[in-house]
Design a protein around this motif. Structure first.
Motif, PDB file in Angstrom:
ATOM      1  N   GLU A 167     -13.002   4.319  -1.630  1.00 12.37           N
ATOM      2  CA  GLU A 167     -11.552   4.554  -0.970  1.00 12.37           C
ATOM      3  C   GLU A 167     -10.812   5.254  -1.759  1.00 12.37           C
ATOM      4  O   GLU A 167     -10.277   6.450  -1.502  1.00 12.37           O
ATOM      5  N   SER A 178      -3.327   9.405  -2.520  1.00 12.30           N
ATOM      6  CA  SER A 178      -2.504   9.146  -1.492  1.00 12.30           C
ATOM      7  C   SER A 178      -2.222   7.779  -0.949  1.00 12.30           C
ATOM      8  O   SER A 178      -0.971   7.542  -0.307  1.00 12.30           O
ATOM      9  N   LYS A 179      -3.187   6.954  -1.222  1.00 14.52           N
ATOM     10  CA  LYS A 179      -3.018   5.550  -0.674  1.00 14.52           C
ATOM     11  C   LYS A 179      -3.694   4.435  -1.589  1.00 14.52           C
ATOM     12  O   LYS A 179      -5.016   4.596  -1.708  1.00 14.52           O
ATOM     13  N   ALA A 180      -2.855   3.625  -2.072  1.00 10.83           N
ATOM     14  CA  ALA A 180      -3.376   2.407  -2.693  1.00 10.83           C
ATOM     15  C   ALA A 180      -2.822   1.107  -2.852  1.00 10.83           C
ATOM     16  O   ALA A 180      -1.786   1.240  -2.592  1.00 10.83           O
ATOM     17  N   LEU A 181      -3.662   0.025  -3.113  1.00 13.16           N
ATOM     18  CA  LEU A 181      -2.900  -1.134  -3.054  1.00 13.16           C
ATOM     19  C   LEU A 181      -2.451  -1.601  -4.389  1.00 13.16           C
ATOM     20  O   LEU A 181      -3.100  -1.795  -5.536  1.00 13.16           O
ATOM     21  N   GLY A 230       6.917   6.246  -4.110  1.00  7.22           N
ATOM     22  CA  GLY A 230       5.754   5.724  -4.491  1.00  7.22           C
ATOM     23  C   GLY A 230       5.709   5.210  -5.927  1.00  7.22           C
ATOM     24  O   GLY A 230       6.990   4.634  -6.067  1.00  7.22           O
ATOM     25  N   ASN A 289      -9.555   9.259  -1.852  1.00  8.43           N
ATOM     26  CA  ASN A 289      -7.866   9.223  -1.534  1.00  8.43           C
ATOM     27  C   ASN A 289      -7.284  10.154  -2.598  1.00  8.43           C
ATOM     28  O   ASN A 289      -6.022  10.432  -2.568  1.00  8.43           O
ATOM     29  N   THR A 316       0.710  -1.209  -0.016  1.00 10.75           N
ATOM     30  CA  THR A 316      -0.015   0.127  -0.158  1.00 10.75           C
ATOM     31  C   THR A 316       1.088   1.420   0.045  1.00 10.75           C
ATOM     32  O   THR A 316       1.741   1.396   0.765  1.00 10.75           O
ATOM     33  N   LEU A 317       0.866   1.994  -0.991  1.00  7.78           N
ATOM     34  CA  LEU A 317       1.613   3.303  -1.323  1.00  7.78           C
ATOM     35  C   LEU A 317       1.011   4.422  -1.995  1.00  7.78           C
ATOM     36  O   LEU A 317       0.030   4.019  -2.614  1.00  7.78           O
ATOM     37  N   PRO A 318       1.451   5.407  -2.277  1.00  6.52           N
ATOM     38  CA  PRO A 318       0.948   6.615  -2.912  1.00  6.52           C
ATOM     39  C   PRO A 318       1.251   6.077  -4.288  1.00  6.52           C
ATOM     40  O   PRO A 318       2.281   5.696  -4.696  1.00  6.52           O
ATOM     41  N   THR A 325      -5.449  13.152  -4.265  1.00  6.39           N
ATOM     42  CA  THR A 325      -5.072  14.432  -3.451  1.00  6.39           C
ATOM     43  C   THR A 325      -4.992  15.640  -4.655  1.00  6.39           C
ATOM     44  O   THR A 325      -4.881  16.709  -4.121  1.00  6.39           O
TER      45      THR A 325
END
Length: 443
Positions: free
Chosen positions: A398, A436-439, A350, A402, A215-217, A404
């Protein structure tokens, strides 16, 4: 026996040409002429549908559809279907083909495709395939409310794929361009450069590193973000799926479901591959804002779903003589005001995901998984190592929340969308977007 309250007829006269090359050799050349119609009739809550081809009698086809609707209504009566009232469509601003593909000899088309194919045969490429496609058709729509309208449209395009393989491993690069235009499409695009680009992608990916999951940007390029807009949001906004209970967006009109930076639009009026002047129910095409400033603003509708849920029709489409169903056209995330450098600065460390290799989505549960064509590490705000076999997955809402930053470099990509056994021409697009955050999935 109950009376039929409504019927409509779509008559299509069309020509299609397709050329397929396998490793530079002609595998198929087909030219098809067809004339046919699709007819619907409504009795109570039941639709009857029939098709006819060749030399047909429209009255007979209407009678057949009407009998089917009446029989269905007698055998298993359903709640009466209401249709949202519509005006007669005004056909204007039709795309004009500068060069009619039918004026170009088939030998020239084959030679052009062979030339495109040969540009994909760089060192390291083991096989290639190329496709040329062109359709021209006159579509007439008639219904029992007195609407009678028609238009003609030409669609042209090509796709090239190149495969690089080594020791049992292989990678594919692909480029395509399809449009509501004539043969000038091949002048407007540098098709040889596209073929070389597809080949380079395959060769580079063969030597690329496998991605590590986590999980990261992430930053998505316009193609992958466009596929996300189409698959994860566009399908969930189709009102027939909403009524069936197969959409995460059911009952959420007016709710904040995404970052306020997100605006998602479906617009059949723009001259992209999903263009039409009126849909398969004779409704003038118009722009629908699905998400406005992060708030779910509208579903996309047929006349039936618009009457049931409230909303405006204009997104009911049939491919060929098939039965019309709720479909997208040109679906995209609208421009924001950021740029790619700002996104790199924000992400720091990321991944940058580009291109699309398909995937799947569950609109009812609101989950998705897409495969990117390429991934790149972002280290200290710089794009560095190329990665292969990268996927993006997660919960649709989600991911939307997220987001941005939204770029200002909207780009559209054309393709075909499958639903109900029908393939419809569509396009999707987006600017770059930063999440900002995804799998991200890899090895």
């Amino acid at each position: 026996m109950s009376e039929v309250s409504f019927y409509d007829v779509r008559v299509i006269d069309g020509t299609s040409t397709s050329i397929v090359l396998d490793n530079g050799n002609i595998e198929e050349i087909s030219v098809n002429y067809s004339r046919g119609c699709g007819v619907r009739a409504l009795c109570g809550g039941s639709w009857g549908f029939t098709t006819a081809e060749g030399n047909f009698d429209i009255k007979d086809a209407i009678n057949s559809a009407s009998e089917l609707a009446q029989q269905m209504n007698n055998i298993s009566p359903k709640e009466k279907v209401e249709l949202k009232p519509i005006e007669k469509p005004v056909v204007k601003d039709l795309p004009v083909a500068a060069i009619d593909p039918q004026d170009i000899p088939i030998e020239d088309k084959v030679q052009l495709l062979k030339d495109i194919d040969s540009h994909a045969k760089i060192d390291g490429i083991s096989s290639t395939s190329a496709v040329y496609s062109e359709t021209s058709g006159r579509i007439q729509y008639i219904n029992s409310e007195g609407i009678d309208c028609e238009y003609e449209l030409i669609r042209t395009g090509f796709a090239i794929s190149a495969v690089a393989s080594e020791g049992g491993a292989y990678q594919v690069g692909r480029e395509s361009r399809f449009g509501v235009s004539g043969y000038e499409l091949f002048e407007k695009n540098d098709v040889f450069a596209l073929a070389e680009s597809a080949a380079r992608t395959a060769v580079e990916l063969l030597g690329a590193k496998q991605a590590k999951g986590g999980t990261l940007p992430v930053i998505l390029d316009p193609e992958l973000a466009g596929v996300f807009a189409h698959e994860a949001i566009g399908h969930a906004s189709e009102a027939d799926l909403v009524l069936e209970g197969s959409s995460i967006l059911a009952g959420r009109i007016g709710e904040q479901i995404a970052s306020p930076l997100i605006n998602i639009i479906d617009d059949p009026t723009i001259h992209e591959y999903g263009y039409y002047p009126f849909d398969s129910e004779g409704v003038t095409s118009s722009k629908t804002t699905i998400i406005k400033d992060g708030i779910l603003n509208s579903y996309i509708h047929s006349r039936e779903t618009a009457a049931a849920l409230g909303g405006e029709p204009g997104n009911c489409r049939a491919q060929g003589y098939s039965e019309p169903i709720v479909r997208m056209s040109n679906t995209y995330i609208d421009n924001g005001d950021s740029n790619f450098d700002e996104m790199l600065e924000e992400v720091k460390d990321g991944m940058y995901l580009t291109g699309s290799r398909g995937g799947q989505v569950n609109t009812g549960e609101g989950i998705f998984q897409f495969n990117a064509e390429k991934g790149y590490l972002i280290e200290n705000g710089e794009v560095t190592t190329l990665l292969r076999d990268v996927s993006l997955s997660g919960k649709t809402l989600e991911i939307l929340n997220n987001v941005t930053l939204v770029g200002n470099d909207l780009k559209m990509h054309s393709g075909r969308c499958g639903k109900g056994g029908q393939l419809a021409p569509v396009s999707d697009g987006s600017p770059h977007i930063s999440i900002s955050k995804a799998l991200v999935g890899g090895a």
